[in-house]
Design a protein around this motif. Structure first.
Motif, PDB file in Angstrom:
ATOM      1  N   VAL A  33       1.821  -1.434  -1.140  1.00  0.00           N
ATOM      2  CA  VAL A  33       1.169  -2.167  -2.653  1.00  0.00           C
ATOM      3  C   VAL A  33       0.336  -2.335  -3.194  1.00  0.00           C
ATOM      4  O   VAL A  33       0.313  -2.161  -4.229  1.00  0.00           O
ATOM      5  CB  VAL A  33       0.670  -3.675  -1.397  1.00  0.00           C
ATOM      6  N   SER A  34      -0.528  -1.044  -2.627  1.00  0.00           N
ATOM      7  CA  SER A  34      -0.924   0.243  -3.574  1.00  0.00           C
ATOM      8  C   SER A  34       0.056   0.045  -4.575  1.00  0.00           C
ATOM      9  O   SER A  34      -1.082   0.895  -5.732  1.00  0.00           O
ATOM     10  CB  SER A  34      -1.865   1.049  -2.918  1.00  0.00           C
TER      11      SER A  34
ATOM     12  N   GLN B  52      -8.040  -6.108  -5.951  1.00  0.00           N
ATOM     13  CA  GLN B  52      -6.961  -6.816  -5.855  1.00  0.00           C
ATOM     14  C   GLN B  52      -6.007  -6.591  -5.041  1.00  0.00           C
ATOM     15  O   GLN B  52      -5.853  -7.151  -3.939  1.00  0.00           O
ATOM     16  CB  GLN B  52      -6.346  -7.076  -7.403  1.00  0.00           C
ATOM     17  N   VAL B  53      -5.832  -5.087  -4.666  1.00  0.00           N
ATOM     18  CA  VAL B  53      -5.049  -4.671  -3.908  1.00  0.00           C
ATOM     19  C   VAL B  53      -5.838  -4.482  -2.182  1.00  0.00           C
ATOM     20  O   VAL B  53      -5.167  -5.076  -1.386  1.00  0.00           O
ATOM     21  CB  VAL B  53      -5.407  -2.604  -3.716  1.00  0.00           C
ATOM     22  N   THR B  54      -7.201  -4.583  -2.202  1.00  0.00           N
ATOM     23  CA  THR B  54      -7.761  -4.768  -0.907  1.00  0.00           C
ATOM     24  C   THR B  54      -7.141  -5.973  -0.565  1.00  0.00           C
ATOM     25  O   THR B  54      -7.051  -6.109   1.131  1.00  0.00           O
ATOM     26  CB  THR B  54      -9.123  -3.874  -0.929  1.00  0.00           C
TER      27      THR B  54
ATOM     28  N   ARG C 179      -0.063  -0.940   2.925  1.00  0.00           N
ATOM     29  CA  ARG C 179      -0.796  -1.336   2.386  1.00  0.00           C
ATOM     30  C   ARG C 179      -0.444  -0.455   1.353  1.00  0.00           C
ATOM     31  O   ARG C 179      -0.897  -0.501   0.201  1.00  0.00           O
ATOM     32  CB  ARG C 179      -2.241  -1.034   3.037  1.00  0.00           C
TER      33      ARG C 179
ATOM     34  N   ASN D 121      -4.870  -8.369  -1.640  1.00  0.00           N
ATOM     35  CA  ASN D 121      -3.413  -8.233  -1.094  1.00  0.00           C
ATOM     36  C   ASN D 121      -3.098  -8.196  -0.005  1.00  0.00           C
ATOM     37  O   ASN D 121      -2.885  -8.597   0.834  1.00  0.00           O
ATOM     38  CB  ASN D 121      -3.383  -7.790  -2.678  1.00  0.00           C
ATOM     39  N   SER D 122      -3.021  -6.413   0.222  1.00  0.00           N
ATOM     40  CA  SER D 122      -3.489  -6.385   1.571  1.00  0.00           C
ATOM     41  C   SER D 122      -3.771  -6.139   2.770  1.00  0.00           C
ATOM     42  O   SER D 122      -2.831  -7.108   4.011  1.00  0.00           O
ATOM     43  CB  SER D 122      -3.321  -4.437   1.778  1.00  0.00           C
TER      44      SER D 122
ATOM     45  N   SER E  99       0.768  -1.790  -7.449  1.00  0.00           N
ATOM     46  CA  SER E  99      -0.545  -2.160  -8.561  1.00  0.00           C
ATOM     47  C   SER E  99      -0.087  -1.192  -9.352  1.00  0.00           C
ATOM     48  O   SER E  99      -0.318  -1.288 -10.171  1.00  0.00           O
ATOM     49  CB  SER E  99      -1.422  -2.841  -7.130  1.00  0.00           C
TER      50      SER E  99
ATOM     51  N   ALA F 238      -5.678   1.695  -8.115  1.00  0.00           N
ATOM     52  CA  ALA F 238      -4.996   1.059  -7.122  1.00  0.00           C
ATOM     53  C   ALA F 238      -4.200   2.276  -6.606  1.00  0.00           C
ATOM     54  O   ALA F 238      -3.902   2.278  -5.603  1.00  0.00           O
ATOM     55  CB  ALA F 238      -3.558   0.662  -8.324  1.00  0.00           C
TER      56      ALA F 238
ATOM     57  N   MET G 237      -8.847  -3.627  -9.718  1.00  0.00           N
ATOM     58  CA  MET G 237      -7.912  -3.126  -9.220  1.00  0.00           C
ATOM     59  C   MET G 237      -8.118  -3.212  -7.952  1.00  0.00           C
ATOM     60  O   MET G 237      -7.730  -3.589  -6.663  1.00  0.00           O
ATOM     61  CB  MET G 237      -7.581  -1.800  -9.246  1.00  0.00           C
TER      62      MET G 237
END
Length: 444
Positions: free
Chosen positions: A160-161, A342-344, A157, A346-347, A164, A290, A339
């Motif tokens: 990934v952040s 998107q990040v939450t 996680r 994706n992870s 981003s 991010a 963001m």
């Protein structure tokens, strides 16, 4: 001979008891190399995006044409995205990325040559965008899942952040530089930089210590792997419904190239420099979002759904900003919310997936996220041309808001929950409670 302990041995993976800081993934050498190479390339990617969109707008004068360019770039993901996930699960991701990064560099150099020679036409841009889309079909799932190979599950996680944040930090620089270049000497230089910038990530991949990777077990070659991935997601409502929400937001909400071009030209009557500035302002908020996500621990699905609802509402508010300064001032907030969602998403999807299925799950996620652009891009471009940028952006935000609220109700029903409004002192607000609580209270 297998490597012994020392410089080439893999570092111990993060345990669940260790505290994760914003930059925890930087302790991994392979990830540091990847991050630096991506920083150079991401700036070029954003420069090309801005130059490409502005070039199409100059050649056609149409927001719909900009939407068609985005559609062609993301159409291959819609058509073939799941096959890219199968390849990512089956093949060596590092070697796969060496090929895809080289191919993308050649696409940038092709556009540079066409622009410098003065023969560029809109169909040239369309064709290169489509080729980039074909390469992305393989590059995206391989690159997304390679993050886990570099840092292990404990830092996934966080990494990934940071990825981003890297991409969005480049958005602060790339659009601004591209805007200056386009106004001063032409967009060809932006295309040239992008083509050459891929030397950095290719060099980084070659420098990595393969003994320090955490590769997931590769899927064996066989029939039915695509259907197997679809059945896996279909049997996981937590993944399935989140991917559905991502599809709606990607299709109708992530159309910023269309809206920002239209606002710059037809609402504020400005030039490419202003277009680059607006992109950079939005990127500033995205970087903040991010980096905040990099410090967070695990988040529930409801947090991601709530972020999607706030995103839709924010789009509607920004679309009616009466003055340029207010519109520009609100863009960082849009970037932060974008963001965060998107990040939450994706992870959460990567962490919740079986490692052997992760490539196929991520490819499905990316297929609906960016693959919806061939539908949403032209549609929102046409709507923006027909009713104006303000109503076009507001419509996209309204669709995202409705999708998030609808999904929240669906998940609540599946989970046996219902909405309860409490107005008592100390307990004011809207809560999700078990559906049978009311009956239990009445019986008692």
């Amino acid at each position: 001979m297998s490597p012994g302990p020392g410089a080439d041995s893999a570092p111990a993976p993060l345990t669940t008891h260790e505290k994760i800081s914003t930059f925890s993934s930087f302790r991994i050498r392979n990830y540091r190399i990847h991050f630096l190479g991506s920083s150079v390339s991401n700036i070029g990617t954003w420069m090309q995006r801005i130059a490409q969109d502005w070039l199409v707008h100059e050649l056609t004068g149409s927001a719909a044409a900009v939407g068609i360019t985005s559609a062609l770039q993301f159409l291959p993901m819609l058509l073939f995205g799941l096959y890219g996930g199968v390849l990512a699960d089956r093949l060596n991701k590092r070697r796969l990325l060496l090929g895809t990064q080289a191919a993308m560099g050649l696409c940038g150099l092709t556009l540079a040559a066409l622009t410098f020679t003065g023969v560029v036409n809109v169909w040239h841009v369309y064709a290169v965008a489509f080729v980039v889309g074909l390469v992305t079909v393989v590059d995206n799932p391989a690159r997304q899942t390679f993050v886990s190979d570099m840092v292990g599950p404990g830092l996934l996680r966080n990494a990934v952040s940071l990825n981003s944040a890297n991409f969005q930090s480049a958005r602060l620089i790339g659009p601004a530089v591209a805007g200056v270049l386009i106004s001063a000497v032409g967009g060809g230089w932006a295309f040239l930089y992008n083509g050459l910038s891929f030397i950095a990530p290719i060099t980084g991949l070659l420098m990595m210590r393969t003994a320090e990777l955490y590769p997931a077990a590769r899927a064996a070659r066989g029939k039915g792997q695509l259907r197997e991935g679809l059945r896996y997601v279909g049997g996981r409502p937590d993944l399935l419904w989140l991917i559905v929400l991502v599809g709606f937001v990607g299709m109708f909400g992530y159309n910023f190239p269309i809206w920002l071009v239209a606002f710059t030209d037809t609402v504020f009557h400005a030039d490419a420099g202003t277009f680059g500035l607006l992109n950079s302002l939005m990127a500033a908020g995205s970087v903040a979002g991010a980096l905040l996500a990099a410090r967070r621990g695990s988040r529930r699905t409801r947090f991601t759904v709530g972020a999607a609802a706030v995103f839709g509402l924010a789009l509607m508010i920004v679309s009616f900003a009466p003055a340029f300064w207010l519109f520009a001032a609100l863009l960082p907030a849009i970037g932060l919310i974008t963001m965060t969602f998107q990040v939450t998403a994706n992870s959460t999807i990567q962490i919740g997936s079986d490692p052997a299925m992760r490539g196929r799950v991520v490819s499905l996620y990316m297929m609906v996220f960016v693959g919806g652009t061939p539908i949403g891009g032209p549609l929102m471009g046409w709507l923006t041309d027909a009713v104006g940028p303000r109503l076009g952006m507001a419509a996209g935000g309204a669709i995202c808001l409705i999708a998030a609220v609808s999904l929240a109700l669906v998940l609540a029903r599946i989970g046996g929950l219902r909405l309860e409004i409490r107005l008592r002192r100390g307990q004011r607000g809207v809560f999700l409670v078990p559906r049978d609580r009311k009956e239990l209270t009445a019986t008692a």
